[in-house]
Design a protein around this motif. Structure first.
Motif, PDB file in Angstrom:
ATOM      1  N   ALA A  98       0.823  -1.202   0.000  1.00 51.53           N
ATOM      2  CA  ALA A  98       0.000   0.000   0.000  1.00 51.53           C
ATOM      3  C   ALA A  98       0.861   1.258   0.000  1.00 51.53           C
ATOM      4  N   GLU A 109      -5.455   4.959   2.177  1.00 53.71           N
ATOM      5  CA  GLU A 109      -4.700   4.133   1.235  1.00 53.71           C
ATOM      6  C   GLU A 109      -4.884   4.696  -0.169  1.00 53.71           C
ATOM      7  N   SER A 111      -3.088   4.166  -2.757  1.00 52.59           N
ATOM      8  CA  SER A 111      -2.798   3.195  -3.817  1.00 52.59           C
ATOM      9  C   SER A 111      -4.063   2.504  -4.307  1.00 52.59           C
ATOM     10  N   SER A 112      -5.162   2.615  -3.555  1.00 54.94           N
ATOM     11  CA  SER A 112      -6.421   1.994  -3.979  1.00 54.94           C
ATOM     12  C   SER A 112      -7.173   2.850  -4.986  1.00 54.94           C
ATOM     13  N   LYS A 116      -4.784  -0.327  -7.153  1.00 49.74           N
ATOM     14  CA  LYS A 116      -4.623  -1.300  -6.074  1.00 49.74           C
ATOM     15  C   LYS A 116      -3.970  -2.589  -6.563  1.00 49.74           C
TER      16      LYS A 116
END
Length: 262
Positions: A98, A109, A111-112, A116
């Motif tokens: 992450a 988060e 990165s989602s 992701k």
């Protein structure tokens, strides 16, 4: 000076691993462990009532009560991924695959946001995760380096990952509205008008490409008749490829307000 009779140390839970980074912000100390992020009050402490309300009071402690942030996230063993801009802190948690942002509303988060699966496949096996804030373009830049290396950036204005780059620095830093990186013991300035776009570390120009990902309602077949672009004059594309057709003729922009043919 401290009295030798007073205890000025504070312990964190060793179950969350070693302390990798400390960051002082106003009167708080943010503690990044391998598997947890916490904050400690400096020269003050918090008293909580039975109803759960809290008040802050002065104390003679150098480091007061340690309060963990929500979520099972840490910075793993990659403090080099840390970057800060204003009250936003960015870092990676390789253990959870992450990329994270710590701000007033806690840990998010990032990165989602459309990436992701990509970070799940590419983050864990990297040996170095170099992060920095690009003050020139107002983006968080993270360089994933290992057998395969990637450098990409996150833009808060659209809450998304906007670009991949073809440079893999040893370090990065912003100074006086300019963004720099270090490579081979040399300091390089980015976004300079003296260097052709796509030319990093005098390694020659890398051609740019754009890949569109349109996955809203993936079960529906969509047709797009136009794509709008805003930018400088005199750009062109070598080719345009989709799943159904390929245009190999050069596609050109305009010059001084008039269209022209190649």
């Amino acid at each position: 000076m401290f009295s030798v009779a007073e205890n000025i140390t504070k312990s964190v839970d060793p179950a969350y691993g070693s302390i990798q980074k400390l960051y002082a912000e106003d009167t708080n100390l943010i503690i990044f462990q391998e598997e947890k992020v916490s904050r400690a009050l400096i020269d003050k402490d918090a008293i909580y009532s039975a109803e759960g309300g809290g008040t802050v009071t002065s104390t003679n402690l150098v480091i007061g009560q340690i309060v963990p942030y929500g979520g099972n996230y840490g910075i793993s063993t990659n403090p080099e991924s840390f970057a800060v801009y204003g009250y936003r802190k960015y870092f990676t948690d390789k253990r959870n695959n992450a990329v994270l942002r710590l701000s007033a509303d806690g840990i998010t988060e990032i990165s989602s946001y459309g990436m992701k699966d990509w970070f799940r496949d590419n983050l864990e096996n990297k040996t170095k995760l170099e992060g920095a804030w690009d003050i020139y373009k107002k983006k968080y830049v993270i360089s994933l380096q290992g057998n395969e290396s990637y450098t990409l950036s996150f833009d808060e204005s659209i809450k998304g990952w906007v670009s991949f780059y073809t440079y893999y620095p040893e370090d990065m830093v912003s100074l006086r509205n300019n963004f720099y990186s270090l490579k081979n013991n040399k300091l390089w300035q980015h976004n300079s008008e003296l260097v052709e776009r796509g030319n990093f570390y005098s390694g020659g120009v890398t051609k740019s490409s754009i890949k569109f990902t349109m996955n809203a309602q993936p079960s529906l077949v969509k047709n797009f008749k136009t794509i709008n672009y805003e930018g400088t004059n005199n750009w062109y594309m070598d080719s345009f490829v989709t799943d159904y057709e390929k245009v190999t003729d050069e596609i050109v922009s305009f010059k001084d307000g008039e269209y022209f043919e190649a």
